[in-house]
Design a protein around this motif. Structure first.
Motif, short mmCIF file in Angstrom:
data_model
loop_
_atom_site.label_atom_id
_atom_site.label_comp_id
_atom_site.label_asym_id
_atom_site.label_seq_id
_atom_site.Cartn_x
_atom_site.Cartn_y
_atom_site.Cartn_z
N TRP A 192 97.09 38.01 89.97
CA TRP A 192 96.27 37.49 88.88
C TRP A 192 96.51 35.98 88.74
O TRP A 192 97.17 35.54 87.80
CB TRP A 192 96.57 38.21 87.57
N PRO A 193 96.01 35.18 89.69
CA PRO A 193 96.23 33.74 89.60
C PRO A 193 95.40 33.11 88.48
O PRO A 193 94.52 33.75 87.90
CB PRO A 193 95.78 33.23 90.97
N LEU A 194 95.70 31.85 88.22
CA LEU A 194 94.97 31.10 87.21
C LEU A 194 93.79 30.39 87.86
O LEU A 194 93.93 29.75 88.90
CB LEU A 194 95.89 30.07 86.55
N ALA A 195 92.63 30.50 87.23
CA ALA A 195 91.44 29.76 87.66
C ALA A 195 91.15 28.68 86.63
O ALA A 195 91.31 28.88 85.43
CB ALA A 195 90.24 30.70 87.79
N VAL A 196 90.72 27.53 87.13
CA VAL A 196 90.37 26.40 86.27
C VAL A 196 88.93 26.00 86.57
O VAL A 196 88.49 26.06 87.72
CB VAL A 196 91.32 25.21 86.47
N CYS A 197 88.22 25.59 85.54
CA CYS A 197 86.80 25.27 85.67
C CYS A 197 86.62 23.76 85.67
O CYS A 197 87.18 23.07 84.82
CB CYS A 197 86.01 25.89 84.52
N ASP A 198 85.85 23.26 86.63
CA ASP A 198 85.51 21.84 86.68
C ASP A 198 84.91 21.44 85.34
O ASP A 198 83.85 21.92 84.95
CB ASP A 198 84.52 21.61 87.81
N GLY A 199 85.61 20.56 84.61
CA GLY A 199 85.19 20.22 83.26
C GLY A 199 83.85 19.54 83.18
O GLY A 199 83.24 19.48 82.10
N ARG A 200 83.33 19.01 84.29
CA ARG A 200 82.02 18.37 84.29
C ARG A 200 80.88 19.39 84.17
O ARG A 200 79.74 19.02 83.89
CB ARG A 200 81.81 17.57 85.57
N THR A 201 81.20 20.67 84.38
CA THR A 201 80.14 21.69 84.42
C THR A 201 80.06 22.50 83.13
O THR A 201 79.38 23.52 83.09
CB THR A 201 80.36 22.63 85.62
#
Length: 303
Positions: A192-201
């Motif tokens: 269960w890794p961590l996913a991060v979202c491109d803040g520009r989107t």
């Protein structure tokens, strides 16, 4: 900010993992997050959306805080066992402050607290009765939905309060960034890794505030959403509704020397100023192992 940032060719070239990302539904809800020992719960309706998460490990040096909202660095900790709470309290926060100051280019950094998160079964821990539970320095499950830990008023107040407490003789600050510094310390690949979202989107139109309630026991029935005076001024996170434009990333098979730094809130909105994140079940790699990770909240100041 542009919420349709174009993928660069190097970003198109990477491996992708299928994922289910949990988002708040489109309805009108009272949104609250209740936390207690070993367990967390949200009010409102949440739904899993099929998404792709791009694996940034092969292009790890491509990402920057002010463009994407996150960066992957390298750091060897002196902590031999992250379950050794006195050792973490004594030494790790100072390590994080020095590291975040270096990675962000800030004048100085104040660490606020830490939490271990694991995909192991915590049901027995959650059943224990704990009086005066404090949401810091414990063990919790991975994050369950797309969120940022602060909304704007929470970040602003935290920055002012922490600076006054830690740096009362300082000259003041022109800019602050609320961060999380995250690392796994279990062998990879993580289940269960961590996913991060491109803040520009992301944009404000799909957000809601999620008020934090730290409790000894979870309320039930109508008490979960009953009115609370002054709730709009309480500590709250930002949660997100699904949009196709959201662009998710993770770094597969992270090692203990890999550190992921990402923004909760940057007072400078001319750059990418926040980074939604969540855990996801990675089925794309064989022999995935139980994830154990440690995260530290901190605030970097530019004086």
């Amino acid at each position: 900010m542009n919420v349709t940032a174009q993928l660069e060719p190097i970003e198109e070239s990477v491996r992708r993992a299928p994922a289910l990302i949990r988002y708040l539904g489109e309805g009108d809800y009272v949104t609250r997050r209740y936390v207690s020992q070993g367990a967390e719960m949200n009010t409102g309706d949440y739904f899993d959306y099929a998404c792709e998460v791009r694996d940034g490990m092969t292009i790890r040096d491509h990402f920057t805080l002010d463009t994407h909202g996150f960066v992957l660095g390298k750091h060897r900790s002196a902590i031999a066992d992250f379950h050794d709470k006195p050792a973490v309290d004594a030494a790790y926060l100072a390590e994080v402050e020095n590291l975040v100051t270096r990675l962000s280019g800030a004048s100085r950094t104040a660490a606020q607290g830490w939490m271990i998160r694991t995909s192991a079964d915590l049901s027995a821990r959650a059943k224990q009765k704990v009086e005066g539970y404090q949401h810091s320095g414990g063990i919790q499950p991975p994050a369950g939905e797309a969120h940022v830990d602060y909304n704007e008023i929470t970040g602003q107040r935290a920055a002012a309060r922490v600076y006054a407490d830690r740096f009362a003789d300082g000259p003041g600050y022109k800019r602050y960034i609320c961060f999380s510094l995250w690392r796994t310390f279990s062998p990879g690949p993580q289940d269960w890794p961590l996913a991060v979202c491109d803040g520009r989107t992301v944009s404000d139109e799909e957000t809601a505030s999620n008020t934090l309630f730290v409790v000894d026991e979870f309320p039930t029935g109508d008490a979960l959403t009953a009115p609370v005076e002054g709730e709009d001024q309480m500590i709250a996170a930002t949660i997100f509704r699904h949009r196709e434009r959201h662009r998710w990333w993770y770094f597969s098979n992270m090692q203990a020397d890999d550190v992921l730094l990402f923004k909760f809130q940057d007072s400078d909105h001319s750059v990418t100023w926040r980074c939604p994140h969540t855990a996801f079940h990675d089925t794309s790699l064989p022999d995935a192992k139980i994830r154990e990770s440690i995260e530290v909240r901190c605030i970097a100041y530019f004086e």
